[in-house]
Design a protein around this motif. Structure first.
Motif, PDB file in Angstrom:
ATOM      1  N   LYS A  57      16.221  11.797  19.115  1.00 36.88           N
ATOM      2  CA  LYS A  57      15.052  11.205  18.458  1.00 36.88           C
ATOM      3  C   LYS A  57      14.170  10.414  19.417  1.00 36.88           C
ATOM      4  N   SER A 145      16.472   9.383   9.871  1.00 41.56           N
ATOM      5  CA  SER A 145      15.615  10.516   9.534  1.00 41.56           C
ATOM      6  C   SER A 145      15.559  11.486  10.726  1.00 41.56           C
ATOM      7  N   ASN A 147      13.609  13.189  12.694  1.00 40.86           N
ATOM      8  CA  ASN A 147      12.289  13.381  13.305  1.00 40.86           C
ATOM      9  C   ASN A 147      12.247  12.608  14.618  1.00 40.86           C
ATOM     10  N   SER A 153       8.414  11.272   8.730  1.00 36.26           N
ATOM     11  CA  SER A 153       9.756  11.692   8.318  1.00 36.26           C
ATOM     12  C   SER A 153       9.705  13.099   7.740  1.00 36.26           C
ATOM     13  N   HIS A 231       4.949   3.134  12.768  1.00 35.06           N
ATOM     14  CA  HIS A 231       6.090   3.986  12.401  1.00 35.06           C
ATOM     15  C   HIS A 231       5.549   4.956  11.383  1.00 35.06           C
TER      16      HIS A 231
HETATM   17 MG    MG Z   1      13.209   7.069  10.296  1.00 34.37          MG
END
Ligand code: MG
Ligand code: AMP
Length: 319
Positions: A57, A145, A147, A153, A231
């Motif tokens: 990630k 998540s 991603n 997400s 985010h």
């Molecule tokens: Mg996340």
């Protein structure tokens, strides 16, 4: 990190669940469907496996991960479950509620899951595929998540593939995520409850189950990617509370504001949560110069929607 030929397998295919369990047991990553968003899972008891999540990630190592368990009984092996936490588990598990509780010393959870905290975030996902995987594995999986850190997400197997192809061997396709936004996170300290991340289960829902008020996050050493201001970001910049479209914008509507594409034409915040990340992705692919988003009432599930949208709109330097 080794480049994988990432396979996408239907969760309903024969042997899909055992293939996922085998990968996890061998210390590899598997992207799994949950009712909130897709998760990037690793055996939570093996540090080297959990490290692969952070690598894949590009996630900062100080952001702790949620441990996904099959049920309350599995959670009790790893955390101290207070009477109030038990009530919440009974009311909302399996489902989109994460509880942050004191970690039991020596429980076997890998240190990198909690990023050095003496608390552990636990949740029992409702999606039958992932529930079955955890039950068969017999121990929890850590799963943020699925991603790249800071990006939108994923609510489908294709979204996961788009962001993480080559970084893991297996993605299980279990259809589109039902809820569509990440779990509500509640910190439990004694008989006090703190909302650490809003989600589809609202503070009122928590109060109804426990009879106790829910406080804003306290000032202890809790860090969340949710805390990093930027985010959940699409590629295009985001403008909030837009009542009409300006040049170069794609307008995402809600309720009476139709827009080019709507989160919910009836103004239903749960429906909007289900659609949120998919519509932000779509606005990117429609070539938006800026993504404008209609106002959303800041109550109930709207609190969680506005939380995600504020972060999507925040300056990106911090991501
Ligand atoms: Mg996340
Ligand atoms: P993600 O799985 O990427 O949606 O993010 C997991 C969320 O859980 C982040 O906001 C983390 O900071 C939060 N979290 C995980 N463990 C803890 C913990 N022990 N205390 C507080 N927050 C936590």
């Amino acid at each position: 990190m080794a480049a994988f030929k990432t396979q996408v397998v239907s969760a309903h295919e024969d042997g899909a669940i055992s293939a996922a369990v085998q990968q996890l047991d061998a210390g590899n990553l598997v992207a799994v469907p949950t009712e909130t968003v897709y998760g990037l899972a690793a055996d939570a008891c093996t540090d080297a496996a959990v490290q692969k999540i952070y690598q894949a990630k590009g996630r900062p190592s100080y952001n702790p991960l949620i441990c996904h368990v099959a049920d309350a009984a599995m959670a009790e092996r790893y955390v101290a479950v207070t009477a109030g936490a038990k009530q919440l588990m009974e009311a909302f598990w399996p489902g989109p509620l994460t509880l942050v509780l004191d970690r039991l010393p020596g429980s076997g959870i890998a240190a990198s899951v909690t990023a050095g905290l003496d608390t552990l975030a636990v949740r029992a996902p409702k999606h039958p595929t992932t529930h079955k995987i955890i039950e068969t594995l017999g121990r929890p999986v850590a799963a943020p998540s699925a991603n790249p850190s800071g990006k939108l997400s994923p609510t489908s197997a294709e979204d996961v593939l788009e962001g993480l192809a080559g970084k893991l061997p297996l993605i299980l396709d279990g259809g589109r995520s039902d809820v569509g936004i990440e779990s509500t996170i509640v910190g439990v300290k004694g008989d006090k409850y703190y909302l650490l991340r809003p989600g589809s289960i609202t503070p009122d829902d928590i109060t109804e189950a426990t009879g106790a008020p829910v406080y804003d996050r306290d000032d202890t050493k809790i860090t969340a990617p949710g805390q990093l201001l930027s985010h959940y970001a699409p590629n295009a910049p985001v403008r909030l509370n837009a009542t009409e479209k300006q040049a170069g914008e794609i307008l995402i509507g809600f309720g009476d504001i139709a827009g080019d594409i709507s989160l919910s034409t009836s103004g239903d915040t749960l429906e909007a949560a289900h659609n949120l990340f998919e519509i932000l992705r779509k606005a990117d692919t429609m070539g938006a110069g800026t993504i404008a988003v209609a106002p959303i009432p800041d109550a109930g599930v709207g609190i969680a929607l506005n939380d995600r949208l504020r972060r999507a709109a925040a300056p990106r330097e911090a991501a």
